[in-house]
Enzyme design. Structure first.
Site, PDB file in Angstrom:
ATOM      1  N   ASN A  30       0.879  -1.130  -0.058  1.00 19.76           N
ATOM      2  CA  ASN A  30      -0.062  -0.128  -0.018  1.00 19.76           C
ATOM      3  C   ASN A  30       0.941   1.294   0.075  1.00 19.76           C
ATOM      4  OD1 ASN A  30       0.401   0.759   2.848  1.00 19.76           O
ATOM      5  ND2 ASN A  30      -0.321  -1.142   3.164  1.00 19.76           N
ATOM      6  N   HIS A  31       0.528   2.474   0.076  1.00 21.58           N
ATOM      7  CA  HIS A  31       0.876   3.744  -0.377  1.00 21.58           C
ATOM      8  C   HIS A  31       1.656   4.358   1.234  1.00 21.58           C
ATOM      9  CE1 HIS A  31       0.328   4.354  -4.236  1.00 21.58           C
ATOM     10  NE2 HIS A  31      -1.024   3.974  -4.210  1.00 21.58           N
TER      11      HIS A  31
END
Ligand code: C5P
Length: 219
Positions: A30-31
């Site tokens: 994920n970011h």
């Protein structure tokens, strides 16, 4: 915070994303940038704590005078957290742990063939809930990224995961949160709450560590 607010206290912080392998060359992630967790680690160190930072893969440099344990997957992060627990007095879970991981990791690179394919996922263990389920357990702080009904969902997590405090941010706002240098949060604990408007993550981290110190050692 007052100088020495956490003098000699052992603090363990998880930060960054986790990376869940599909095969030797691919993964799900994920970011999360890790910025909030690293800022918390530096703030806790500056308050006098002995800090261990359990970090997923991020591009940030290891901060001075902080023990950094680098991990990839959620399973590895859990193992690292459990092995730090014996001496841990405050546990802060700021990592964006992947909720699921591939059920099987292929030994060899998966070859392209059919037009469609699917990956079976299984749920990862909840690291902060596992820590808070220990007796005795450290003063445990979680994070909650919400897009609606922030207080309702954050308080639900506070209770369900047996946390002492939860830091909630509204991730539907594009000016703050993931990858940003700024954040704005609401903090909830069983008997109260407080709010911090948009500010730089370093400054917010110092405010949060001050709040944690006040609740860890109430006078
Ligand atoms: O349930 P949710 O993922 O929203 O909870 C977020 C909080 O729980 C964060 O503090 C995060 O670090 C922690 N968490 C964890 N292990 C997981 C999932 C979330 O420690 N597998």
């Amino acid at each position: 915070f007052e100088s020495g607010a956490l003098a000699g206290v052992s603090v363990v912080i998880t930060a960054g994303p986790t990376r869940e392998a599909i095969d030797p060359v691919r993964y799900i992630t994920n970011h999360s940038s890790g910025k909030m967790g690293y800022a918390l680690a530096e703030a806790a160190r500056d308050a006098g704590a002995r800090v261990t930072l359990i970090s997923g893969p991020v591009t940030l440099d290891a901060p001075d005078r902080i023990k950094v344990v680098r991990v990839n997957s959620a399973m590895d992060m859990l193992q690292a957290a459990e092995s730090e627990l014996e001496h841990c007095e405050i546990f802060i879970a700021s990592a964006a742990v992947a909720d699921y991981r591939p059920a099987e990791v292929a030994d060899q690179k998966v070859k392209k063939s059919a037009d469609e394919m699917s990956i079976q996922l299984v749920k990862n263990p909840d690291i902060v809930a596992t820590v808070a389920a220990h007796t005795p357990h450290p003063f445990t702080v979680g994070f909650a990224a919400e897009t609606q009904d922030v207080e309702h969902y954050a308080r639900g997590k506070l209770a369900r995961k047996n946390l002492d405090m939860i830091v909630a941010n509204d991730v539907s706002r594009s000016d703050i949160g993931f990858n940003s240098d700024n954040n704005a949060v609401n903090v909830y604990w069983p008997e109260g709450q407080c709010q911090f408007d948009v500010m730089n993550k370093q400054i917010l981290a110092r405010e949060l560590i001050g709040l944690v110190a006040d609740h860890f050692r109430p006078d």
